[in-house]
Design a protein around this motif. Sequence first.
Motif, PDB file in Angstrom:
ATOM      1  N   HIS A   5       0.751  -1.076  -0.083  1.00 51.02           N
ATOM      2  CA  HIS A   5      -0.436   0.092   0.007  1.00 51.02           C
ATOM      3  C   HIS A   5       0.821   0.824  -0.191  1.00 51.02           C
ATOM      4  O   HIS A   5       2.091   1.282   0.966  1.00 51.02           O
ATOM      5  CB  HIS A   5      -1.035   0.143   1.264  1.00 51.02           C
ATOM      6  N   THR A   6       0.748   2.043  -0.703  1.00 51.16           N
ATOM      7  CA  THR A   6       1.400   3.551  -0.590  1.00 51.16           C
ATOM      8  C   THR A   6      -0.136   4.938  -0.545  1.00 51.16           C
ATOM      9  O   THR A   6      -0.830   4.164  -1.260  1.00 51.16           O
ATOM     10  CB  THR A   6       2.729   3.686  -2.479  1.00 51.16           C
ATOM     11  N   ALA A   7       0.581   5.971  -0.159  1.00 51.39           N
ATOM     12  CA  ALA A   7      -0.373   7.002   0.123  1.00 51.39           C
ATOM     13  C   ALA A   7       0.171   8.434  -0.778  1.00 51.39           C
ATOM     14  O   ALA A   7       0.277   8.952  -0.267  1.00 51.39           O
ATOM     15  CB  ALA A   7      -0.650   7.295   1.323  1.00 51.39           C
ATOM     16  N   SER A   8       1.536   7.632  -1.306  1.00 55.88           N
ATOM     17  CA  SER A   8       1.669   9.022  -2.305  1.00 55.88           C
ATOM     18  C   SER A   8       2.197   8.417  -3.632  1.00 55.88           C
ATOM     19  O   SER A   8       2.665   7.607  -3.688  1.00 55.88           O
ATOM     20  CB  SER A   8       2.362  10.127  -1.312  1.00 55.88           C
ATOM     21  N   GLU A   9       2.895   9.209  -4.379  1.00 51.23           N
ATOM     22  CA  GLU A   9       4.074   9.305  -5.583  1.00 51.23           C
ATOM     23  C   GLU A   9       4.973   8.885  -4.743  1.00 51.23           C
ATOM     24  O   GLU A   9       5.475   8.138  -5.118  1.00 51.23           O
ATOM     25  CB  GLU A   9       4.141  10.391  -6.553  1.00 51.23           C
ATOM     26  N   ASN A  34      -5.139   1.691 -14.121  1.00 52.00           N
ATOM     27  CA  ASN A  34      -6.095   2.451 -15.566  1.00 52.00           C
ATOM     28  C   ASN A  34      -4.959   3.190 -15.257  1.00 52.00           C
ATOM     29  O   ASN A  34      -4.475   3.837 -14.873  1.00 52.00           O
ATOM     30  CB  ASN A  34      -7.542   3.126 -14.336  1.00 52.00           C
ATOM     31  N   LEU A  35      -5.898   4.005 -16.514  1.00 53.52           N
ATOM     32  CA  LEU A  35      -4.567   5.225 -16.547  1.00 53.52           C
ATOM     33  C   LEU A  35      -4.608   6.434 -15.183  1.00 53.52           C
ATOM     34  O   LEU A  35      -6.203   6.302 -14.343  1.00 53.52           O
ATOM     35  CB  LEU A  35      -5.994   6.668 -17.210  1.00 53.52           C
ATOM     36  N   GLY A  36      -3.582   6.828 -15.265  1.00 52.45           N
ATOM     37  CA  GLY A  36      -3.654   7.868 -13.909  1.00 52.45           C
ATOM     38  C   GLY A  36      -3.320   6.742 -12.058  1.00 52.45           C
ATOM     39  O   GLY A  36      -3.299   7.020 -11.418  1.00 52.45           O
ATOM     40  N   ALA A  37      -2.539   5.033 -12.262  1.00 52.67           N
ATOM     41  CA  ALA A  37      -3.116   4.168 -11.625  1.00 52.67           C
ATOM     42  C   ALA A  37      -1.738   4.549 -11.287  1.00 52.67           C
ATOM     43  O   ALA A  37      -1.468   4.057  -8.984  1.00 52.67           O
ATOM     44  CB  ALA A  37      -3.211   2.882 -11.975  1.00 52.67           C
ATOM     45  N   GLY A  38      -0.746   4.281 -11.839  1.00 58.21           N
ATOM     46  CA  GLY A  38       0.345   5.107 -10.819  1.00 58.21           C
ATOM     47  C   GLY A  38       1.773   4.191 -11.478  1.00 58.21           C
ATOM     48  O   GLY A  38       2.654   3.459 -11.303  1.00 58.21           O
ATOM     49  N   LYS A  39       1.364   3.166 -13.104  1.00 59.38           N
ATOM     50  CA  LYS A  39       1.779   2.046 -13.706  1.00 59.38           C
ATOM     51  C   LYS A  39       3.515   3.086 -13.779  1.00 59.38           C
ATOM     52  O   LYS A  39       4.819   2.744 -14.098  1.00 59.38           O
ATOM     53  CB  LYS A  39       1.735   1.849 -14.679  1.00 59.38           C
ATOM     54  N   ILE A 106       5.870  -3.011 -18.950  1.00 55.26           N
ATOM     55  CA  ILE A 106       5.056  -3.097 -19.864  1.00 55.26           C
ATOM     56  C   ILE A 106       4.068  -2.549 -19.631  1.00 55.26           C
ATOM     57  O   ILE A 106       3.336  -3.206 -18.336  1.00 55.26           O
ATOM     58  CB  ILE A 106       4.865  -4.385 -20.575  1.00 55.26           C
ATOM     59  N   GLU A 107       3.416  -1.293 -19.873  1.00 51.10           N
ATOM     60  CA  GLU A 107       2.183  -0.613 -19.814  1.00 51.10           C
ATOM     61  C   GLU A 107       1.326  -1.283 -20.573  1.00 51.10           C
ATOM     62  O   GLU A 107       1.853  -1.300 -21.811  1.00 51.10           O
ATOM     63  CB  GLU A 107       2.225   0.691 -19.302  1.00 51.10           C
ATOM     64  N   TRP A 108      -0.041  -1.278 -20.231  1.00 45.26           N
ATOM     65  CA  TRP A 108      -0.893  -2.133 -20.958  1.00 45.26           C
ATOM     66  C   TRP A 108      -0.701  -3.174 -21.736  1.00 45.26           C
ATOM     67  O   TRP A 108      -0.931  -3.596 -22.986  1.00 45.26           O
ATOM     68  CB  TRP A 108      -1.802  -1.158 -21.831  1.00 45.26           C
ATOM     69  N   GLY A 130      -8.315   8.878  -2.364  1.00 42.70           N
ATOM     70  CA  GLY A 130      -7.692   9.627  -3.123  1.00 42.70           C
ATOM     71  C   GLY A 130      -5.750   9.913  -3.707  1.00 42.70           C
ATOM     72  O   GLY A 130      -5.886   9.198  -4.623  1.00 42.70           O
ATOM     73  N   ASP A 131      -5.160   9.734  -2.893  1.00 43.15           N
ATOM     74  CA  ASP A 131      -3.664   9.745  -2.972  1.00 43.15           C
ATOM     75  C   ASP A 131      -3.324   7.159  -2.929  1.00 43.15           C
ATOM     76  O   ASP A 131      -2.403   7.208  -3.020  1.00 43.15           O
ATOM     77  CB  ASP A 131      -2.822  10.194  -2.448  1.00 43.15           C
ATOM     78  N   HIS A 132      -4.172   7.392  -1.876  1.00 46.68           N
ATOM     79  CA  HIS A 132      -3.514   5.400  -1.802  1.00 46.68           C
ATOM     80  C   HIS A 132      -3.921   4.944  -2.990  1.00 46.68           C
ATOM     81  O   HIS A 132      -4.742   4.726  -3.982  1.00 46.68           O
ATOM     82  CB  HIS A 132      -5.375   5.522  -1.080  1.00 46.68           C
TER      83      HIS A 132
HETATM   84  P1  ADP Z   1      -0.057   5.936 -15.125  1.00 46.70           P
HETATM   85  O1  ADP Z   1       1.007   5.502 -16.184  1.00 46.70           O
HETATM   86  O2  ADP Z   1      -0.685   4.451 -14.690  1.00 46.70           O
HETATM   87  O3  ADP Z   1      -1.371   6.336 -16.081  1.00 46.70           O
HETATM   88  P2  ADP Z   1       1.277   7.821 -14.394  1.00 46.70           P
HETATM   89  O4  ADP Z   1       2.385   7.061 -13.192  1.00 46.70           O
HETATM   90  O5  ADP Z   1       1.595   8.153 -14.769  1.00 46.70           O
HETATM   91  O6  ADP Z   1       0.337   6.555 -13.720  1.00 46.70           O
HETATM   92  O7  ADP Z   1       0.583   8.925 -12.538  1.00 46.70           O
HETATM   93  C1  ADP Z   1       0.495   8.505 -11.679  1.00 46.70           C
HETATM   94  C2  ADP Z   1      -0.626   9.217 -11.306  1.00 46.70           C
HETATM   95  O8  ADP Z   1      -0.870   9.873  -9.857  1.00 46.70           O
HETATM   96  C3  ADP Z   1       0.768  10.604 -10.908  1.00 46.70           C
HETATM   97  O9  ADP Z   1       0.186  12.174 -11.348  1.00 46.70           O
HETATM   98  C4  ADP Z   1       0.743  10.875  -9.387  1.00 46.70           C
HETATM   99  O10 ADP Z   1       0.939  11.988  -9.076  1.00 46.70           O
HETATM  100  C5  ADP Z   1      -0.233  10.336  -8.863  1.00 46.70           C
HETATM  101  N1  ADP Z   1      -0.482   9.500  -7.586  1.00 46.70           N
HETATM  102  C6  ADP Z   1      -0.976  10.249  -6.534  1.00 46.70           C
HETATM  103  N2  ADP Z   1      -0.856   9.050  -5.537  1.00 46.70           N
HETATM  104  C7  ADP Z   1      -0.053   8.423  -6.096  1.00 46.70           C
HETATM  105  C8  ADP Z   1       0.403   6.789  -5.565  1.00 46.70           C
HETATM  106  N3  ADP Z   1      -0.310   6.229  -4.007  1.00 46.70           N
HETATM  107  N4  ADP Z   1       1.742   5.974  -6.755  1.00 46.70           N
HETATM  108  C9  ADP Z   1       1.567   7.169  -7.427  1.00 46.70           C
HETATM  109  N5  ADP Z   1       1.150   7.620  -8.074  1.00 46.70           N
HETATM  110  C10 ADP Z   1      -0.027   8.413  -7.635  1.00 46.70           C
END
Ligand code: ADP
Length: 142
Positions: A5-9, A34-39, A106-108, A130-132
Amino acid sequence: MPTFHTASEEETIALGEKLARELPARAAVLLIGNLGAGKTTLAKGIVKGLGVAAPEEVSSPTFTLIHEYGAPPKVYHVDLYRLDRAGEAARLGLDELFDRDAMVLIEWGERFPELMPPARIEIRIHAGEGDHREIEVRCITI
Ligand code: ADP
Ligand code: MG
């Protein structure tokens, strides 16, 4: 393998660094979410952990399709988001990357399962409130 589990980038980058130490140096690693998940964020951490580039040097290969880090490359970072058909993805020559002495992120990749090697690592990222993020690592052996 465990679920994290993470709570921030920053925490996701730190997790990537830790995984870089624990995962095999030569492996196909699918980053699923998903898009924006953090891959891409997790990829930054893995690249940092392997000591081949700083996180700010790692950008999404959405348009370029493949980025490489290290000389010779220790990490290939692939993003198949923009590809619609398996034929386009097949022309990238991923098999050749899988044969190299490197980690292939590899993403996707799950969109083209027939192009993925049977032995692989799947990392699933689920966005929570949130950022979780919940990050599940699974090693698939043959
Ligand atoms: P993906 O490649 O899955 O589309 P990105 O890594 O490019 O996603 O983007 C993830 C976004 O989510 C960034 O804007 C990042 O700052 C934000 N974010 C917020 N919380 C987290 C977290 N816990 N882990 C990773 N990214 C996070
Ligand atoms: Mg991405």
